[in-house]
Write a protein that holds these residues in place. Structure first.
Motif, mmCIF file in Angstrom:
data_model
loop_
_atom_site.group_PDB
_atom_site.id
_atom_site.type_symbol
_atom_site.label_atom_id
_atom_site.label_comp_id
_atom_site.label_asym_id
_atom_site.label_seq_id
_atom_site.Cartn_x
_atom_site.Cartn_y
_atom_site.Cartn_z
ATOM 1 N N PRO A 221 0.648 -1.147 -0.297
ATOM 2 C CA PRO A 221 -0.413 0.209 0.359
ATOM 3 C C PRO A 221 0.603 1.425 0.352
ATOM 4 O O PRO A 221 0.152 2.034 -0.153
ATOM 5 C CB PRO A 221 -0.668 -0.623 1.509
ATOM 6 N N ILE A 222 2.190 0.777 0.808
ATOM 7 C CA ILE A 222 2.780 2.248 0.739
ATOM 8 C C ILE A 222 3.757 2.399 -0.438
ATOM 9 O O ILE A 222 3.859 3.683 -0.773
ATOM 10 C CB ILE A 222 3.704 2.242 1.723
ATOM 11 N N MET A 223 3.750 1.904 -0.903
ATOM 12 C CA MET A 223 4.337 1.180 -2.150
ATOM 13 C C MET A 223 3.476 2.400 -2.896
ATOM 14 O O MET A 223 4.065 3.448 -4.251
ATOM 15 C CB MET A 223 5.166 -0.150 -3.143
ATOM 16 N N LYS A 224 2.142 1.876 -3.152
ATOM 17 C CA LYS A 224 1.720 2.587 -4.381
ATOM 18 C C LYS A 224 0.895 3.624 -3.800
ATOM 19 O O LYS A 224 0.815 4.654 -4.872
ATOM 20 C CB LYS A 224 0.140 1.872 -4.045
ATOM 21 N N VAL A 225 1.198 4.201 -2.877
ATOM 22 C CA VAL A 225 0.690 6.008 -3.128
ATOM 23 C C VAL A 225 1.670 6.753 -3.186
ATOM 24 O O VAL A 225 1.725 7.595 -3.871
ATOM 25 C CB VAL A 225 0.874 5.668 -0.893
#
Length: 271
Positions: A221-225
């Motif tokens: 999720p953090i990578m995506k943001v």
């Protein structure tokens, strides 16, 4: 006539890709894996399924105590790493690429079903709960680890969600699994003897900024943001990173980030 896109299948495909870079984080989860196996009371000879097994640290931990271990995950890159682990250790773990919401096993196949921070990312809590209990024999044990929203990982996920598009309708937020009342509601009268416990996982980091940089490259999720904001809104990306580092600083000392988690154990009732 146009084909209708299944939002849950689409969501799973995004998850599959997002978690393909998780492997470097596995070291922090290894001690927690042994604690989950003890919490689940896995015994030699038990047939154990590790749902959303990732790189296989829980399945391997079960194999080390003499269980017959099976691991399933949606992401082939993580299963490749899991297979390497079992070859090095000399344990014949049975690895499967598959969906936690459609487990490819017969009813009542396993003595123990476990999941470490994995099944919580399946989009529909009622579906994944039904599947895990379906493949568990009556009297068998279901045990899993999850992230309480008030502790470090939960707070990071809450920050992350503020910078992401809303989850598709019908998708269960992963942090719901960190609430004991939610867990009781999901398991309902299909189980007895629900037991909760808490522990802390410690990840190594030289500073809050160092830890933030690591999870930007590994946590889906953090990578995506970061990827999205990096191409659309540099000011928002800077604000996001600052928020992550601020909350990390509250849990960081002595080059370690304290990541508290919840463990659940329950016994499937006779059908």
């Amino acid at each position: 006539m146009t084909d209708t896109v299944d939002p849950f299948s689409q969501f799973k495909q995004l998850q599959k890709g997002a978690w393909s870079f998780f492997a470097p984080l596995e070291t922090a989860t290894m001690t927690a894996a042994t604690k989950l196996i003890r919490h689940a009371r896995v015994r030699p000879g038990d047939r154990v399924l590790d749902v959303a097994c990732g790189t296989g640290v829980v399945a391997m931990s079960a194999a080390f105590v003499g269980a017959t271990a099976v691991g399933l995950d949606l992401t082939p890159e993580l299963l490749s790493r899991a297979r390497d682990h079992s070859k090095l250790a000399g344990h014949n773990v049975d690895w499967h690429e598959g969906d936690a919401e459609a487990l490819p096993f017969e009813d009542q196949t396993f003595d123990v079903v476990v999941s470490q921070f994995g099944h919580i990312f399946a989009p529909r809590a009622p579906v994944v709960t039904r599947e895990m209990l379906r493949v568990l024999r009556p009297g068998g044990t279901l045990a899993f680890s999850s992230w309480p929203p008030e502790l470090y990982v939960g707070r990071v996920f809450q920050i992350t969600s503020q910078y992401m598009a809303p989850l598709p309708s019908g998708v269960t937020p992963p942090l719901a699994w960190g609430e004991t009342q939610f867990i009781r509601e999901q398991l309902g009268d299909r189980v007895s003897e629900i037991v909760f416990d808490r522990d802390t996982m410690k990840g190594s980091a030289l500073s809050p900024a160092h830890h933030r940089a690591v999870i930007e490259r590994t946590a889906g999720p953090i990578m995506k943001v970061v990827q999205e904001l990096g191409t659309t809104d540099s000011e928002a990306l800077e604000a996001f990173r600052k928020e992550i580092e601020t909350v990390t600083a509250q849990f960081w000392s002595d080059n370690q980030v304290r990541q508290g988690y919840l463990m659940t154990r329950a016994v499937k009732v006779s059908e």
